[in-house]
Motif scaffolding. Sequence first.
Motif, PDB file in Angstrom:
ATOM      1  N   THR A 131       0.846  -1.200   0.000  1.00 25.27           N
ATOM      2  CA  THR A 131       0.000   0.000   0.000  1.00 25.27           C
ATOM      3  C   THR A 131       0.879   1.248   0.000  1.00 25.27           C
ATOM      4  O   THR A 131       1.823   1.363   0.788  1.00 25.27           O
ATOM      5  N   LEU A 132       0.536   2.156  -0.896  1.00 24.52           N
ATOM      6  CA  LEU A 132       1.221   3.453  -0.960  1.00 24.52           C
ATOM      7  C   LEU A 132       0.212   4.516  -0.538  1.00 24.52           C
ATOM      8  O   LEU A 132      -0.822   4.698  -1.191  1.00 24.52           O
ATOM      9  N   THR A 133       0.506   5.185   0.564  1.00 25.47           N
ATOM     10  CA  THR A 133      -0.388   6.224   1.078  1.00 25.47           C
ATOM     11  C   THR A 133       0.225   7.597   0.807  1.00 25.47           C
ATOM     12  O   THR A 133       1.364   7.858   1.193  1.00 25.47           O
ATOM     13  N   VAL A 134      -0.563   8.415   0.119  1.00 26.83           N
ATOM     14  CA  VAL A 134      -0.116   9.775  -0.204  1.00 26.83           C
ATOM     15  C   VAL A 134      -1.039  10.739   0.535  1.00 26.83           C
ATOM     16  O   VAL A 134      -2.253  10.748   0.296  1.00 26.83           O
ATOM     17  N   ARG A 135      -0.436  11.533   1.436  1.00 29.96           N
ATOM     18  CA  ARG A 135      -1.236  12.404   2.302  1.00 29.96           C
ATOM     19  C   ARG A 135      -0.677  13.824   2.268  1.00 29.96           C
ATOM     20  O   ARG A 135       0.550  14.019   2.203  1.00 29.96           O
ATOM     21  N   THR A 136      -1.565  14.817   2.298  1.00 29.40           N
ATOM     22  CA  THR A 136      -1.142  16.214   2.428  1.00 29.40           C
ATOM     23  C   THR A 136      -1.829  16.832   3.633  1.00 29.40           C
ATOM     24  O   THR A 136      -2.977  16.504   3.956  1.00 29.40           O
ATOM     25  N   PHE A 137      -1.113  17.732   4.280  1.00 23.82           N
ATOM     26  CA  PHE A 137      -1.643  18.413   5.469  1.00 23.82           C
ATOM     27  C   PHE A 137      -0.743  19.616   5.748  1.00 23.82           C
ATOM     28  O   PHE A 137       0.308  19.805   5.114  1.00 23.82           O
ATOM     29  N   THR A 138      -1.137  20.440   6.698  1.00 24.61           N
ATOM     30  CA  THR A 138      -0.322  21.586   7.105  1.00 24.61           C
ATOM     31  C   THR A 138       0.222  21.349   8.505  1.00 24.61           C
ATOM     32  O   THR A 138      -0.425  20.693   9.337  1.00 24.61           O
ATOM     33  N   ARG A 139       1.419  21.894   8.757  1.00 19.30           N
ATOM     34  CA  ARG A 139       2.038  21.756  10.070  1.00 19.30           C
ATOM     35  C   ARG A 139       2.943  22.957  10.319  1.00 19.30           C
ATOM     36  O   ARG A 139       3.896  23.182   9.580  1.00 19.30           O
ATOM     37  N   ASP A 140       2.611  23.708  11.353  1.00 15.17           N
ATOM     38  CA  ASP A 140       3.435  24.850  11.768  1.00 15.17           C
ATOM     39  C   ASP A 140       3.762  25.793  10.611  1.00 15.17           C
ATOM     40  O   ASP A 140       4.893  26.258  10.458  1.00 15.17           O
ATOM     41  N   GLY A 141       2.759  26.053   9.766  1.00 15.21           N
ATOM     42  CA  GLY A 141       2.970  26.982   8.661  1.00 15.21           C
ATOM     43  C   GLY A 141       3.576  26.363   7.423  1.00 15.21           C
ATOM     44  O   GLY A 141       3.800  27.060   6.435  1.00 15.21           O
ATOM     45  N   TRP A 142       3.854  25.061   7.455  1.00 11.90           N
ATOM     46  CA  TRP A 142       4.410  24.360   6.292  1.00 11.90           C
ATOM     47  C   TRP A 142       3.307  23.525   5.637  1.00 11.90           C
ATOM     48  O   TRP A 142       2.426  22.984   6.311  1.00 11.90           O
ATOM     49  N   ALA A 143       3.384  23.388   4.312  1.00 13.04           N
ATOM     50  CA  ALA A 143       2.549  22.422   3.596  1.00 13.04           C
ATOM     51  C   ALA A 143       3.346  21.127   3.497  1.00 13.04           C
ATOM     52  O   ALA A 143       4.497  21.127   3.054  1.00 13.04           O
ATOM     53  N   CYS A 144       2.737  20.018   3.921  1.00  8.58           N
ATOM     54  CA  CYS A 144       3.463  18.747   3.978  1.00  8.58           C
ATOM     55  C   CYS A 144       2.840  17.749   3.003  1.00  8.58           C
ATOM     56  O   CYS A 144       1.609  17.617   2.933  1.00  8.58           O
ATOM     57  N   ALA A 145       3.718  17.061   2.286  1.00  8.55           N
ATOM     58  CA  ALA A 145       3.299  15.950   1.415  1.00  8.55           C
ATOM     59  C   ALA A 145       3.993  14.700   1.935  1.00  8.55           C
ATOM     60  O   ALA A 145       5.216  14.632   1.953  1.00  8.55           O
TER      61      ALA A 145
END
Length: 414
Positions: A331-345
């Motif tokens: 399984t390959l999980t691709v997730r995006t979210f924000t953390r402390d003002g950063w955009a995370c992939a």
Amino acid sequence: GLEWGEGVALVHPDGGYLAKMGVGFRGEDLREDLPEQAAGKVLSGGTGVTSVGGDIVAYAPVLLFPKSGRKEAGYWVLVERWPEGVVFASAREYRRTFLFLGFGAGALALALSLLLSRRLTGPLMALREGALKLGRGELDHRLSVRTGDEIEDVAEAFNQMAEQLQGLYHNLEEKVRKKTEELEEAYRELVRAEKMAALGTLAAGIAHEINNPLDGIQGCIARIRKHPDDPERTLTYLDLVEEGLERIGRVVGQLLDLSRSRELSLSPTDLNRVLEDTLALADYQLRKGKVKVVRKLDPELPRVLGDGHYLGQVFLNLFLNALAAMPDGGTLTVRTFTRDGWACAEVRDTGVGISEEDIGRIFDPFFSKRPSGEGTGLGLSVSYAIIKEHGGKVEVESAPGRGATFRVLLRTVR
């Protein structure tokens, strides 16, 4: 005229006369005119009055460098000699004369000391200031010292050294510029090489993505030829042909965009769109490798300051690495979210994982655990460099047998 015993003298600490006036000092050295004990007191550097053969001798040191306040820096001795009768008979006159002569001698000594000080310290201060400027990188600074002595020789040697340093600096600067250009070109070649290697991996998938709609288009054309007099059916087949051509155009466009060489250009970029487009490119390989893709993309994710072309190359490398780490599927999980003002992939796989020892080396150029001939060992190294050029960060979490998680952090655009 002056009587025996009268006189004023300026004496060097070794006893030699620097200047004298009056019959009280006739010799070439103070010790010739005063008893040894009296001469010793006078030359000791102290201040005092003593009696010598019916004469009064007064003495005081004159500092050569008054500002220092230290006799060790150099001094002379002012000496006056008068008959006791004259001293006691005309004390007031003597005092006036003594003060006049004392101030005059002191002013003379001060003027001489200042003159000597400037002559000696001026060029030395110029040398010191020149050395400081040279140390600050002002290599074009030159000294102008004309003393006609060793100090002028030192200044000339300093100027020659500065000129040589300036020449060496310019030569070094030119060499650094050329080497920097060579390194930048080598880096671009590495990026292109890794990009071509990734495209080679995708070749079968790209062919599949083009062949499928081509087969459909050929089928539609065959049916149109078979029923040329059915306009309604012909329009339906033409719509399908147009849809197939658009699909081929998208694939070719993505392929061209990925393969095109150009300079990094940062602008507001939709990170979710970059991930979706890259997953579409790798879709055939992932499905063929029995890898299930789970998308957890934040629809409210802010745009990032990035270059979609280069970010696509980064994520393609991560997807292909994940595929290689799951030889039996996963399984390959691709997730995006924000953390402390950063955009995370975040790209997470369920593969074989990475040992703690290798985590510290995975971004080194040419480091690879794959069998010889599989991969260039440049993918993660190039990806890391691209993210650094974006002002971003890359985080890695993994353990043997527990898969790996790569997290790309990019600055958001408000």
